[in-house]
Design a protein around this motif. Sequence first.
Motif, PDB file in Angstrom:
ATOM      1  N   ASP A  38       0.848  -1.192   0.000  1.00  0.00           N
ATOM      2  CA  ASP A  38       0.000   0.000   0.000  1.00  0.00           C
ATOM      3  C   ASP A  38       0.885   1.244   0.000  1.00  0.00           C
ATOM      4  O   ASP A  38       1.377   1.677   1.039  1.00  0.00           O
ATOM      5  CB  ASP A  38      -0.934  -0.023   1.215  1.00  0.00           C
ATOM      6  CG  ASP A  38      -2.023   1.032   1.130  1.00  0.00           C
ATOM      7  OD1 ASP A  38      -2.284   1.536   0.015  1.00  0.00           O
ATOM      8  OD2 ASP A  38      -2.609   1.355   2.170  1.00  0.00           O
ATOM      9  N   ASP A  40       2.148   5.200  -0.444  1.00  0.00           N
ATOM     10  CA  ASP A  40       1.717   6.439   0.206  1.00  0.00           C
ATOM     11  C   ASP A  40       2.239   7.626  -0.608  1.00  0.00           C
ATOM     12  O   ASP A  40       3.442   7.769  -0.784  1.00  0.00           O
ATOM     13  CB  ASP A  40       2.294   6.460   1.623  1.00  0.00           C
ATOM     14  CG  ASP A  40       1.973   7.714   2.410  1.00  0.00           C
ATOM     15  OD1 ASP A  40       1.461   8.700   1.842  1.00  0.00           O
ATOM     16  OD2 ASP A  40       2.241   7.708   3.623  1.00  0.00           O
ATOM     17  N   THR A  42       2.731  10.578   0.130  1.00  0.00           N
ATOM     18  CA  THR A  42       3.561  11.526   0.876  1.00  0.00           C
ATOM     19  C   THR A  42       5.010  11.058   0.998  1.00  0.00           C
ATOM     20  O   THR A  42       5.841  11.783   1.524  1.00  0.00           O
ATOM     21  CB  THR A  42       2.992  11.779   2.284  1.00  0.00           C
ATOM     22  OG1 THR A  42       3.054  10.560   3.040  1.00  0.00           O
ATOM     23  CG2 THR A  42       1.560  12.283   2.214  1.00  0.00           C
TER      24      THR A  42
END
Length: 101
Positions: A38, A40, A42
């Motif tokens: 998963d 991200d 950021t």
Amino acid sequence: MSENHKKVECSNHGLRNNAFVCQHLVTSEFTGFWESFDSDPTKIYSNDELNAWCDECDKILLEQGEWNDISEAFAGIKLICDVCFFEMKELNSGSSNYNSK
């Protein structure tokens, strides 16, 4: 970030970090968004770390049991930028087809 970190020139987002997706995500031919972890938006990922494929590619991958000549030929992997990658992920996350492994 290391000096040899590869970049891609995106017509929409300029010089960006690279990512790889199946041809179907690029053309919106099939829906779904599968990735090996998963990711991200950021975070900054190292080269070749961002990879995703659609539902149909995942079916072929499960049938084959691994990425091989058959599953890779069906997927037709395309180089895109990391911003495009996360835009594709966001577009697919609102549907019932969003998945991450």
